[in-house]
Write a protein that holds these residues in place. Structure first.
Motif, PDB file in Angstrom:
ATOM      1  N   TYR A  37      -2.186  16.419 -24.912  1.00 14.06           N
ATOM      2  CA  TYR A  37      -3.304  15.573 -25.135  1.00 14.06           C
ATOM      3  C   TYR A  37      -3.959  16.160 -26.406  1.00 14.06           C
ATOM      4  O   TYR A  37      -3.718  17.287 -26.860  1.00 14.06           O
ATOM      5  CB  TYR A  37      -3.964  15.504 -23.929  1.00 14.06           C
ATOM      6  N   ASP A  38      -4.984  15.276 -26.686  1.00  9.97           N
ATOM      7  CA  ASP A  38      -5.514  15.731 -27.789  1.00  9.97           C
ATOM      8  C   ASP A  38      -6.947  16.428 -27.658  1.00  9.97           C
ATOM      9  O   ASP A  38      -7.344  17.435 -28.593  1.00  9.97           O
ATOM     10  CB  ASP A  38      -5.908  14.593 -28.733  1.00  9.97           C
ATOM     11  N   TYR A  39      -7.890  16.009 -26.642  1.00 12.69           N
ATOM     12  CA  TYR A  39      -8.969  16.643 -26.481  1.00 12.69           C
ATOM     13  C   TYR A  39      -9.152  16.949 -24.868  1.00 12.69           C
ATOM     14  O   TYR A  39      -8.768  16.008 -24.027  1.00 12.69           O
ATOM     15  CB  TYR A  39     -10.419  15.657 -26.780  1.00 12.69           C
ATOM     16  N   LEU A  40      -9.942  17.958 -24.647  1.00 15.83           N
ATOM     17  CA  LEU A  40     -10.262  18.366 -23.334  1.00 15.83           C
ATOM     18  C   LEU A  40     -11.716  18.225 -23.068  1.00 15.83           C
ATOM     19  O   LEU A  40     -12.596  18.921 -24.031  1.00 15.83           O
ATOM     20  CB  LEU A  40      -9.843  19.572 -22.796  1.00 15.83           C
ATOM     21  N   LEU A  41     -12.375  17.212 -22.357  1.00 13.51           N
ATOM     22  CA  LEU A  41     -14.046  17.033 -22.315  1.00 13.51           C
ATOM     23  C   LEU A  41     -14.410  17.694 -20.999  1.00 13.51           C
ATOM     24  O   LEU A  41     -13.716  17.497 -19.929  1.00 13.51           O
ATOM     25  CB  LEU A  41     -14.242  15.669 -22.382  1.00 13.51           C
ATOM     26  N   LYS A  42     -15.549  18.523 -20.882  1.00 13.05           N
ATOM     27  CA  LYS A  42     -16.166  18.590 -19.820  1.00 13.05           C
ATOM     28  C   LYS A  42     -17.275  17.778 -19.444  1.00 13.05           C
ATOM     29  O   LYS A  42     -18.231  17.847 -20.416  1.00 13.05           O
ATOM     30  CB  LYS A  42     -16.704  20.136 -19.706  1.00 13.05           C
ATOM     31  N   CYS A  43     -17.327  17.023 -18.567  1.00 15.54           N
ATOM     32  CA  CYS A  43     -18.223  16.171 -18.203  1.00 15.54           C
ATOM     33  C   CYS A  43     -19.165  16.383 -16.860  1.00 15.54           C
ATOM     34  O   CYS A  43     -18.404  17.161 -16.132  1.00 15.54           O
ATOM     35  CB  CYS A  43     -17.685  14.553 -18.115  1.00 15.54           C
ATOM     36  N   ILE A  44     -20.461  16.213 -16.704  1.00 17.26           N
ATOM     37  CA  ILE A  44     -21.157  16.138 -15.924  1.00 17.26           C
ATOM     38  C   ILE A  44     -21.855  14.817 -15.568  1.00 17.26           C
ATOM     39  O   ILE A  44     -22.573  14.396 -16.352  1.00 17.26           O
ATOM     40  CB  ILE A  44     -22.166  17.296 -15.916  1.00 17.26           C
ATOM     41  N   MET A  50     -20.509  17.420 -21.747  1.00 19.34           N
ATOM     42  CA  MET A  50     -21.146  18.736 -22.137  1.00 19.34           C
ATOM     43  C   MET A  50     -20.253  19.541 -23.004  1.00 19.34           C
ATOM     44  O   MET A  50     -20.856  20.552 -23.872  1.00 19.34           O
ATOM     45  CB  MET A  50     -21.290  19.573 -20.703  1.00 19.34           C
ATOM     46  N   GLU A  51     -18.945  19.310 -23.243  1.00 20.33           N
ATOM     47  CA  GLU A  51     -18.301  20.044 -24.067  1.00 20.33           C
ATOM     48  C   GLU A  51     -17.071  19.410 -24.515  1.00 20.33           C
ATOM     49  O   GLU A  51     -16.489  18.400 -23.856  1.00 20.33           O
ATOM     50  CB  GLU A  51     -17.508  21.315 -23.274  1.00 20.33           C
ATOM     51  N   CYS A  52     -16.570  19.539 -25.707  1.00 21.10           N
ATOM     52  CA  CYS A  52     -15.448  18.724 -26.190  1.00 21.10           C
ATOM     53  C   CYS A  52     -14.585  19.875 -27.057  1.00 21.10           C
ATOM     54  O   CYS A  52     -15.053  20.518 -28.027  1.00 21.10           O
ATOM     55  CB  CYS A  52     -15.744  17.660 -27.242  1.00 21.10           C
ATOM     56  N   HIS A  53     -13.041  19.822 -26.644  1.00 23.77           N
ATOM     57  CA  HIS A  53     -12.204  20.960 -27.129  1.00 23.77           C
ATOM     58  C   HIS A  53     -10.980  20.242 -27.514  1.00 23.77           C
ATOM     59  O   HIS A  53     -10.483  19.740 -27.000  1.00 23.77           O
ATOM     60  CB  HIS A  53     -11.911  22.095 -26.072  1.00 23.77           C
ATOM     61  N   GLN A  54     -10.626  20.203 -28.799  1.00 18.49           N
ATOM     62  CA  GLN A  54      -9.589  19.749 -29.291  1.00 18.49           C
ATOM     63  C   GLN A  54      -8.320  20.815 -29.010  1.00 18.49           C
ATOM     64  O   GLN A  54      -8.809  22.160 -29.287  1.00 18.49           O
ATOM     65  CB  GLN A  54      -9.416  19.769 -30.857  1.00 18.49           C
ATOM     66  N   ALA A  55      -7.137  20.470 -28.557  1.00 16.04           N
ATOM     67  CA  ALA A  55      -6.329  21.110 -27.841  1.00 16.04           C
ATOM     68  C   ALA A  55      -4.887  20.946 -28.313  1.00 16.04           C
ATOM     69  O   ALA A  55      -4.525  19.844 -28.664  1.00 16.04           O
ATOM     70  CB  ALA A  55      -6.390  21.269 -26.386  1.00 16.04           C
ATOM     71  N   GLN A  95     -21.762  16.090 -10.358  1.00 16.05           N
ATOM     72  CA  GLN A  95     -20.132  16.235 -10.379  1.00 16.05           C
ATOM     73  C   GLN A  95     -19.678  16.467 -11.661  1.00 16.05           C
ATOM     74  O   GLN A  95     -20.024  16.060 -12.587  1.00 16.05           O
ATOM     75  CB  GLN A  95     -19.358  14.865  -9.734  1.00 16.05           C
ATOM     76  N   ILE A  96     -18.787  17.523 -11.564  1.00 11.85           N
ATOM     77  CA  ILE A  96     -18.059  18.212 -12.910  1.00 11.85           C
ATOM     78  C   ILE A  96     -16.798  17.584 -12.989  1.00 11.85           C
ATOM     79  O   ILE A  96     -16.084  17.418 -11.913  1.00 11.85           O
ATOM     80  CB  ILE A  96     -18.152  19.380 -13.057  1.00 11.85           C
ATOM     81  N   VAL A  97     -16.434  16.972 -14.126  1.00  9.00           N
ATOM     82  CA  VAL A  97     -15.008  16.375 -14.438  1.00  9.00           C
ATOM     83  C   VAL A  97     -14.484  16.826 -15.618  1.00  9.00           C
ATOM     84  O   VAL A  97     -15.417  16.641 -16.721  1.00  9.00           O
ATOM     85  CB  VAL A  97     -15.175  14.873 -14.032  1.00  9.00           C
ATOM     86  N   PHE A  98     -13.352  17.305 -15.763  1.00 10.38           N
ATOM     87  CA  PHE A  98     -12.655  17.401 -16.873  1.00 10.38           C
ATOM     88  C   PHE A  98     -11.686  16.333 -17.109  1.00 10.38           C
ATOM     89  O   PHE A  98     -10.881  15.502 -16.177  1.00 10.38           O
ATOM     90  CB  PHE A  98     -11.731  18.743 -16.818  1.00 10.38           C
ATOM     91  N   ALA A  99     -11.859  16.013 -18.339  1.00 10.18           N
ATOM     92  CA  ALA A  99     -10.993  14.979 -18.886  1.00 10.18           C
ATOM     93  C   ALA A  99      -9.920  15.185 -20.150  1.00 10.18           C
ATOM     94  O   ALA A  99     -10.441  15.731 -21.014  1.00 10.18           O
ATOM     95  CB  ALA A  99     -11.634  13.492 -19.374  1.00 10.18           C
ATOM     96  N   LYS A 100      -8.856  14.744 -20.031  1.00  8.36           N
ATOM     97  CA  LYS A 100      -8.020  14.958 -21.046  1.00  8.36           C
ATOM     98  C   LYS A 100      -7.697  13.569 -21.688  1.00  8.36           C
ATOM     99  O   LYS A 100      -7.351  12.695 -21.108  1.00  8.36           O
ATOM    100  CB  LYS A 100      -6.555  15.382 -20.459  1.00  8.36           C
ATOM    101  N   ILE A 101      -7.862  13.755 -22.959  1.00  9.34           N
ATOM    102  CA  ILE A 101      -7.896  12.436 -23.917  1.00  9.34           C
ATOM    103  C   ILE A 101      -6.772  12.640 -24.921  1.00  9.34           C
ATOM    104  O   ILE A 101      -6.637  13.563 -25.543  1.00  9.34           O
ATOM    105  CB  ILE A 101      -9.431  12.241 -24.714  1.00  9.34           C
ATOM    106  N   THR A 102      -6.085  11.574 -24.954  1.00 12.41           N
ATOM    107  CA  THR A 102      -5.112  11.487 -25.851  1.00 12.41           C
ATOM    108  C   THR A 102      -5.496  10.267 -26.663  1.00 12.41           C
ATOM    109  O   THR A 102      -5.818   9.069 -26.289  1.00 12.41           O
ATOM    110  CB  THR A 102      -3.616  10.887 -25.113  1.00 12.41           C
ATOM    111  N   LEU A 103      -5.392  10.379 -28.256  1.00 10.35           N
ATOM    112  CA  LEU A 103      -5.776   9.432 -29.124  1.00 10.35           C
ATOM    113  C   LEU A 103      -4.202   8.710 -29.548  1.00 10.35           C
ATOM    114  O   LEU A 103      -3.388   9.178 -29.259  1.00 10.35           O
ATOM    115  CB  LEU A 103      -6.500   9.984 -30.373  1.00 10.35           C
ATOM    116  N   THR A 104      -4.390   7.374 -29.545  1.00 12.71           N
ATOM    117  CA  THR A 104      -3.432   6.338 -30.258  1.00 12.71           C
ATOM    118  C   THR A 104      -2.909   7.207 -31.649  1.00 12.71           C
ATOM    119  O   THR A 104      -1.689   7.163 -31.495  1.00 12.71           O
ATOM    120  CB  THR A 104      -3.819   5.032 -30.407  1.00 12.71           C
ATOM    121  N   ASP A 105      -3.457   7.295 -32.600  1.00 15.05           N
ATOM    122  CA  ASP A 105      -3.240   7.852 -33.662  1.00 15.05           C
ATOM    123  C   ASP A 105      -3.902   9.213 -34.196  1.00 15.05           C
ATOM    124  O   ASP A 105      -4.972   9.460 -33.487  1.00 15.05           O
ATOM    125  CB  ASP A 105      -3.803   6.786 -34.872  1.00 15.05           C
ATOM    126  N   HIS A 106      -3.211   9.850 -35.084  1.00 12.20           N
ATOM    127  CA  HIS A 106      -3.771  11.303 -35.185  1.00 12.20           C
ATOM    128  C   HIS A 106      -4.138  11.563 -36.578  1.00 12.20           C
ATOM    129  O   HIS A 106      -3.394  12.649 -36.936  1.00 12.20           O
ATOM    130  CB  HIS A 106      -2.465  12.037 -34.757  1.00 12.20           C
TER     131      HIS A 106
END
Length: 163
Positions: free
Chosen positions: A108-115, A99-104, A69-80
């Motif tokens: 949100y702060d990060y987009l992750l690609k998970c498998i 598999m991937e982490c992109h600051q965006a 299963q591939i899942v994309f996750a948008k991550i928001t951090l508490t502090d910046h």
């Protein structure tokens, strides 16, 4: 031969051919880009040393290996603050399922690609991540149902076309 790290059209053609077939012989590569073998090998070595070539590997058809299963996750951090971003990226670097982490930019702060093996496996990975003290405020997950277009090569001729 250039000694700086700027790329010319032959360098771009070499990189494009190596993306297409990382196992190509130097003689075949030289023929494909219109060089003799020795200058071609010199250019490849220079491209490797300059860091343009990150490595050589095999592109797997993971769907043939079994269910996943591939899942994309948008991550928001508490502090910046800079240290908040560093703490987060340091913490996720060793998680094999990411598999991937992109600051965006955006909401949100990060987009992750998970498998993962399945949704339950993904859930346990994210739960463990959320339990760590790495400053995650929110995580929104998007389960991939189908991937009708997946490209593994960069179109160098388009990206670096003459203006």
């Amino acid at each position: 031969m250039k000694t700086d790290c700027t790329l010319d059209r032959l360098d771009l053609r070499i990189l494009a051919e190596l993306q297409r077939d990382g196992r190509i012989t130097n003689v075949e590569l030289a023929d494909a880009v219109g060089l003799s073998a020795s200058p071609c090998l010199t250019r490849v070595k220079r491209l490797e040393q300059a860091g343009f070539i990150a490595g050589y590997g095999t592109a797997l058809k993971i769907e043939k290996l079994g269910p996943f299963q591939i899942v994309f996750a948008k991550i928001t951090l508490t502090d910046h603050r800079r240290e908040d971003f560093a703490r987060f990226t340091d913490a996720i670097r060793g998680i094999e399922e990411i598999m991937e982490c992109h600051q965006a930019t955006g909401g949100y702060d990060y987009l992750l690609k998970c498998i993962a093996r399945d949704i339950g496996h993904y859930h346990s990975v994210i739960e463990a991540l959320m339990e760590r003290d790495i400053g995650i405020e929110k995580c929104i997950s998007y389960v991939v149902v189908e991937s009708p277009v997946m490209k593994r090569r960069y179109r160098l001729d388009t990206l670096f076309a003459a203006k």
